[in-house]
Scaffold this motif. Structure first.
Motif, mmCIF file in Angstrom:
data_model
loop_
_atom_site.group_PDB
_atom_site.id
_atom_site.type_symbol
_atom_site.label_atom_id
_atom_site.label_comp_id
_atom_site.label_asym_id
_atom_site.label_seq_id
_atom_site.Cartn_x
_atom_site.Cartn_y
_atom_site.Cartn_z
ATOM 1 N N ALA A 101 0.844 -1.200 0.000
ATOM 2 C CA ALA A 101 0.000 0.000 0.000
ATOM 3 C C ALA A 101 0.871 1.239 0.000
ATOM 4 O O ALA A 101 1.919 1.278 0.657
ATOM 5 N N LEU A 102 0.455 2.239 -0.765
ATOM 6 C CA LEU A 102 1.060 3.566 -0.713
ATOM 7 C C LEU A 102 -0.046 4.505 -0.255
ATOM 8 O O LEU A 102 -1.085 4.590 -0.898
ATOM 9 N N ALA A 103 0.177 5.190 0.860
ATOM 10 C CA ALA A 103 -0.899 6.021 1.411
ATOM 11 C C ALA A 103 -0.476 7.478 1.489
ATOM 12 O O ALA A 103 0.648 7.787 1.887
ATOM 13 N N ALA A 104 -1.394 8.367 1.105
ATOM 14 C CA ALA A 104 -1.110 9.803 1.146
ATOM 15 C C ALA A 104 -2.329 10.536 1.692
ATOM 16 O O ALA A 104 -3.427 9.976 1.774
ATOM 17 N N GLN A 105 -2.125 11.789 2.077
ATOM 18 C CA GLN A 105 -3.224 12.621 2.567
ATOM 19 C C GLN A 105 -3.241 13.906 1.766
ATOM 20 O O GLN A 105 -2.243 14.609 1.703
ATOM 21 N N LYS A 106 -4.387 14.175 1.147
ATOM 22 C CA LYS A 106 -4.460 15.347 0.277
ATOM 23 C C LYS A 106 -5.403 16.400 0.859
ATOM 24 O O LYS A 106 -6.562 16.098 1.122
ATOM 25 N N PRO A 107 -4.913 17.637 1.036
ATOM 26 C CA PRO A 107 -5.810 18.689 1.520
ATOM 27 C C PRO A 107 -6.863 19.011 0.457
ATOM 28 O O PRO A 107 -6.624 18.767 -0.735
ATOM 29 N N SER A 139 -11.360 17.270 7.185
ATOM 30 C CA SER A 139 -10.105 18.019 7.145
ATOM 31 C C SER A 139 -9.287 17.770 5.890
ATOM 32 O O SER A 139 -8.482 18.606 5.488
ATOM 33 N N ARG A 140 -9.440 16.620 5.246
ATOM 34 C CA ARG A 140 -8.596 16.253 4.115
ATOM 35 C C ARG A 140 -9.170 15.010 3.453
ATOM 36 O O ARG A 140 -10.115 14.410 3.964
ATOM 37 N N ARG A 141 -8.535 14.622 2.328
ATOM 38 C CA ARG A 141 -8.864 13.339 1.722
ATOM 39 C C ARG A 141 -7.733 12.356 2.033
ATOM 40 O O ARG A 141 -6.566 12.735 2.000
ATOM 41 N N GLY A 142 -8.097 11.123 2.348
ATOM 42 C CA GLY A 142 -7.097 10.067 2.476
ATOM 43 C C GLY A 142 -7.122 9.279 1.176
ATOM 44 O O GLY A 142 -8.170 8.806 0.756
ATOM 45 N N ILE A 143 -5.963 9.206 0.505
ATOM 46 C CA ILE A 143 -5.915 8.535 -0.792
ATOM 47 C C ILE A 143 -4.755 7.544 -0.773
ATOM 48 O O ILE A 143 -3.676 7.866 -0.266
ATOM 49 N N GLY A 144 -4.981 6.354 -1.290
ATOM 50 C CA GLY A 144 -3.882 5.396 -1.303
ATOM 51 C C GLY A 144 -4.067 4.349 -2.383
ATOM 52 O O GLY A 144 -5.189 4.089 -2.834
ATOM 53 N N TYR A 145 -2.951 3.769 -2.801
ATOM 54 C CA TYR A 145 -2.966 2.736 -3.839
ATOM 55 C C TYR A 145 -2.581 1.418 -3.187
ATOM 56 O O TYR A 145 -1.500 1.309 -2.601
ATOM 57 N N VAL A 146 -3.458 0.439 -3.256
ATOM 58 C CA VAL A 146 -3.076 -0.913 -2.838
ATOM 59 C C VAL A 146 -2.853 -1.729 -4.105
ATOM 60 O O VAL A 146 -3.688 -1.721 -5.003
ATOM 61 N N TYR A 147 -1.705 -2.416 -4.170
ATOM 62 C CA TYR A 147 -1.375 -3.093 -5.422
ATOM 63 C C TYR A 147 -0.641 -4.411 -5.151
ATOM 64 O O TYR A 147 -0.239 -4.695 -4.020
ATOM 65 N N SER A 148 -0.472 -5.150 -6.208
ATOM 66 C CA SER A 148 0.228 -6.427 -6.129
ATOM 67 C C SER A 148 1.667 -6.225 -6.575
ATOM 68 O O SER A 148 1.918 -5.790 -7.699
ATOM 69 N N GLU A 154 3.763 4.286 -7.696
ATOM 70 C CA GLU A 154 3.822 5.687 -7.293
ATOM 71 C C GLU A 154 3.357 6.595 -8.418
ATOM 72 O O GLU A 154 2.685 7.602 -8.182
ATOM 73 N N GLU A 155 3.715 6.196 -9.644
ATOM 74 C CA GLU A 155 3.296 6.970 -10.814
ATOM 75 C C GLU A 155 1.764 6.976 -10.937
ATOM 76 O O GLU A 155 1.157 8.013 -11.213
ATOM 77 N N ALA A 156 1.162 5.804 -10.712
ATOM 78 C CA ALA A 156 -0.296 5.705 -10.812
ATOM 79 C C ALA A 156 -0.973 6.583 -9.752
ATOM 80 O O ALA A 156 -1.957 7.272 -10.018
ATOM 81 N N LEU A 157 -0.393 6.580 -8.546
ATOM 82 C CA LEU A 157 -0.952 7.393 -7.466
ATOM 83 C C LEU A 157 -0.786 8.882 -7.783
ATOM 84 O O LEU A 157 -1.703 9.686 -7.564
ATOM 85 N N ALA A 158 0.379 9.226 -8.338
ATOM 86 C CA ALA A 158 0.632 10.624 -8.712
ATOM 87 C C ALA A 158 -0.355 11.081 -9.784
ATOM 88 O O ALA A 158 -0.880 12.191 -9.727
ATOM 89 N N ASP A 159 -0.623 10.206 -10.754
ATOM 90 C CA ASP A 159 -1.603 10.523 -11.805
ATOM 91 C C ASP A 159 -2.966 10.807 -11.199
ATOM 92 O O ASP A 159 -3.671 11.716 -11.614
ATOM 93 N N TYR A 160 -3.347 9.984 -10.222
ATOM 94 C CA TYR A 160 -4.671 10.122 -9.613
ATOM 95 C C TYR A 160 -4.764 11.418 -8.818
ATOM 96 O O TYR A 160 -5.754 12.151 -8.899
ATOM 97 N N ILE A 161 -3.715 11.714 -8.058
ATOM 98 C CA ILE A 161 -3.773 12.870 -7.155
ATOM 99 C C ILE A 161 -3.578 14.183 -7.902
ATOM 100 O O ILE A 161 -4.165 15.206 -7.544
ATOM 101 N N GLY A 162 -2.786 14.164 -8.935
ATOM 102 C CA GLY A 162 -2.551 15.387 -9.700
ATOM 103 C C GLY A 162 -1.284 16.103 -9.247
ATOM 104 O O GLY A 162 -0.497 15.551 -8.476
ATOM 105 N N PRO A 163 -1.107 17.370 -9.710
ATOM 106 C CA PRO A 163 0.160 18.080 -9.488
ATOM 107 C C PRO A 163 0.565 18.199 -8.009
ATOM 108 O O PRO A 163 1.760 18.233 -7.701
#
Lengths: 241, 516
Positions: free
Chosen positions: B249-255, B284-293, B303-312
């Motif tokens: 899992a890659l987890a991030a928090q986006k305001p 307060s924010r969005r929790g966004i994460g990619y779970v993958y195999s 990470e690239e896929a998550l970056a695409d989803y979240i944006g700049p």
């Protein structure tokens, strides 16, 4: 009538302003429920069934008097625009004035339909002093300002003691239409009377016990309100016949 | 210690919960709300162990869980950045197109207890989705509306709901509630050793500051470490990676972009090349994460896929990397030790099952708490049977989402449909559903985690075709049309009545909700 906005009251600017009290022309009087204050509770409960309701904007509990049974139905406004009982709830009676938060300034809503320059009550005498109408108004405004906080703490204390409960009222009218009123809350009599001596004494010291019983007993005024509605319906039936 | 071992037949009067994440504190709250005054309930947690804290979606069960603990829902919303959840939206799961989505709402289809609408919907061949035709919640989701108005009391609503919450704040909130209101004793200490008793149970746990903590029942909430049940008592972990491929899992928090950005009242799960991305809106924010195999994607690709989803804004966010292992312990209660939470097992968060499993486990312990050590093995056997059933059903249900996908753009999706990866129990159901729609009789367990309605939403949301014979029609077309019309009426009524989700959450934070 007037297109003006809210202005700070001044004896020069508003020397010729008149207030023509006519409840048919007061948009905020066209309501079946009106928030009331602890500082007018005796007069209110002697005239109207009084409940707690929820503010539709905030969900907070308010103390309120019931004036009718359907949206915007105010049974206390006569056909000549006068009020049918001895006490007009303060938040309506104070129209079109209000006090600034620090209570130092009086404001007038020049856009209110009661404001005009010809008929009704004058605010100032020729030499610029308040007329008795205005003295009375100022006293009312002060009662409102001091009553707001007091009313909030009255409601909060009732809630904190678990003394508020929803009520469901089934009313039957002469025309055999019956109606179920929703969204009203009252004092829980059973809980009130089963409080400990200490709690009761505490509520009594705060003056809340007396208010709670006034609200409870005002339920009896529901009969008068139904009676009034039936009477008006009968008159209406006669007129249209 | 001796006294404890000789306690056979003696009453169970003390519980030690080891570990203080969501599992530990939820268990503490659920048990202490019932036994706080009559038993000694202690929670020991290490000040140095960080909680995992990614489980941010709940089930509607959380409402009664909180209410039964005596929690004010207003306090919970304010202190845990909580938001409303109507269900989940699955995007790009069927074929990966931009327009590919379906909802799994929390409410049952209209009149579900009286009529099974699925066969009629299948026969009608209309252009509206299954969930849209039979449940009014999809319309609320699409408009980002809350499930209630500000005048409705706490825990009451027009539409059933669950929560999104900040797991870290939730744990802190529960800690305060349990220690201040529910009489839970809280010890901060690091476990140095767990001692076994002669009968193969737990004797006590030792802490680095020299304490020996003993109890009649130990609850292992030590997370993936599974310190008591796994490490000390040697209960095997059953790996489910052959069915459920996700292991990273890659987890991030986006305001939020602005104060006007809608707070979506549902979890979004968007399928990717080697897994899926969760998107959970808090106040307060969005929790966004990619779970993958990791067998199907490198970390860079993920990470690239998550970056695409979240944006700049992605480059300003910190990303937490977590290794996960799908599966569960062979048993969950052994001797005087029961595992709740990640110590019992882990599954990908596709259906927000983690907190729900904690709740049902802790409620089982609460409701069937053995009176004596003598009856403990009987209760333990029951618990193990019930929990094994739950884990298996959840695994089937998660796998169902992958099996029904028609995506063939990557090996991840193709491999997921390989019959050797599909549990037998699910394969059998899929065979059955070719000619029968899932309904009440199919999931008859007393406390079924996913009702037949959930299977209907996923099956027909993903375009599965059940061939309906004329014989199987059990009610009239009129009854179906009446139910769909009633749903239409509910949609227009709800859309008119219910406020914007963000607006209501702001009001709750400002004015609070009344308990009545």
């Amino acid at each position: 009538m007037n297109s003006g906005g809210i202005e700070r009251l001044s004896k020069t600017e508003h020397r010729n302003v008149h207030i023509n009290v006519d409840y048919l022309k007061q948009p905020e009087a066209a309501t079946h429920v009106v928030p009331v204050l602890i500082s007018e509770l005796l007069s209110v409960t002697a005239n109207y069934p009084t409940f707690l309701i929820k503010d539709s904007e905030t969900g907070e509990f308010l103390l309120a008097a019931l004036l009718g049974f359907t949206e915007n139905e105010n049974l206390f406004i006569s056909q000549d625009g006068s009020w049918r009982s001895t006490h007009v709830p303060l938040t309506i009676a104070r129209k079109p004035f209000h006090l600034s938060q620090d209570c130092l300034d009086v404001y007038i809503d020049m856009g209110n339909p009661w404001v005009n320059f010809e008929s009704g009550q004058r605010l100032f005498s020729d030499n610029g002093e308040y007329m008795p109408f205005m003295d009375n108004m100022l006293a009312m405004l002060e009662r409102i300002t001091s009553g707001v906080g007091e009313t909030k703490s009255f409601v909060k204390t009732l809630l904190d003691h678990g003394l508020v409960k929803p009520v469901s009222l089934d009313l039957t009218f002469e025309d055999t239409k019956s109606r179920n009123l929703q969204g009203l809350y009252n004092i829980d009599h059973e809980k009130l009377t089963s409080l400990s001596h200490e709690d009761l004494a505490g509520l009594h010291r705060l003056g809340i016990l007396e208010g709670a019983f006034m609200v409870l007993h005002s339920l009896e005024k529901m009969k008068s309100l139904v009676f009034l509605k039936d009477k008006l319906n009968r008159n209406f039936a006669e007129v249209t016949r | 210690m001796k006294a404890n071992e000789a306690n056979f037949g003696d009453s169970i009067s003390s519980i030690l919960i080891v570990g203080g994440g969501s599992a530990g504190w939820l268990t503490a709250g659920i048990l202490a709300a019932r036994y706080g005054k009559t038993m000694s309930i202690t929670l020991v947690e290490s000040p140095d162990v960080k909680i995992i804290g990614v489980g941010e979606g709940t089930w509607p069960t959380m409402k009664s869980t909180l209410k039964e603990m005596g929690i004010s829902e207003t306090d919970f919303f304010r202190e845990c950045d909580a938001s409303f959840k109507h269900g989940a939206k699955f995007a790009k799961w069927v074929n990966g197109d931009e327009t590919d989505y379906y909802y799994h709402p929390l409410m049952l289809p209209q009149d579900f207890t009286k009529i099974n609408l699925a066969p009629f919907w299948l026969k009608s061949n209309g252009d509206r989705s299954f969930s849209e035709s039979v449940c009014f919640q999809e319309a609320l989701c699409e408009r980002a509306l809350a499930p209630k108005t500000v005048t409705m009391p706490e825990y009451n609503s027009a539409a059933n709901y669950a929560y999104h919450l900040n797991a870290g704040k939730f744990t802190k909130f529960l800690t305060d509630h349990c220690t201040e209101k529910l009489n839970v004793e809280h010890k901060l200490a690091t476990i140095s050793e767990v001692l076994k008793s002669e009968d193969g149970g737990i004797r006590c746990v030792k802490t680095t500051d020299g304490q020996q903590l003993s109890a009649d029942l130990f609850v292992d909430c030590t997370g993936m470490a599974s310190l008591l049940l796994g490490k000390t008592l040697g209960v095997e972990f059953i790996d489910k990676n052959d069915s459920l491929f996700i292991d990273r899992a890659l987890a991030a928090q986006k305001p939020y972009e602005s104060e006007e950005e809608p707070i979506l009242p549902y979890t979004v799960s968007t399928a990717q090349k080697a897994g899926w991305i969760w998107d959970i809106g808090l106040t307060s924010r969005r929790g966004i994460g990619y779970v993958y195999s990791s067998n199907h994607s490198s970390e860079e690709e993920a990470e690239e896929a998550l970056a695409d989803y979240i944006g700049p804004s992605f480059k300003e966010l910190s990303v937490k990397k977590i290794s996960i292992r799908s599966g569960h312990r062979e048993i969950f209660w052994k001797q005087n030790c029961v595992a709740i939470g990640l110590s019992a097992g882990f599954l990908e968060p596709l259906e927000a099952s983690a907190l729900m499993l904690i709740e049902i486990s802790a409620k089982f312990v609460r409701d069937q708490l053995p009176e004596t050590r003598k009856t403990m093995p009987i209760i333990a056997r029951r618990f193990n049977k019930a929990m094994t059933y739950h884990w298996e059903r959840i695994i089937d249900f998660l796998k169902l989402h992958y099996v029904l996908s028609k995506r063939d753009d990557t090996d991840f999706w193709i491999d997921n449909r390989c019959s050797s990866t599909i549990p037998e129990s699910l394969a059998e159901l899929l065979e059955l559903w070719k000619s029968h729609t899932p309904y009440r009789q199919d999931f008859s367990h007393k406390e079924e985690v996913f009702p037949a309605a959930s299977y209907q939403y996923v099956l027909y949301g993903m375009g599965f075709r059940t061939e309906i014979s004329n014989r199987s029609v059990e009610c009239t077309d009129e009854a179906y049309r009446a139910a769909v019309a009633e749903n239409e009426r509910m949609i227009s009524k709800a859309v008119e009545l219910l406020p914007d989700n963000r607006q209501l959450l702001q009001k709750i934070n400002r004015y609070g909700m009344s308990a009545l």
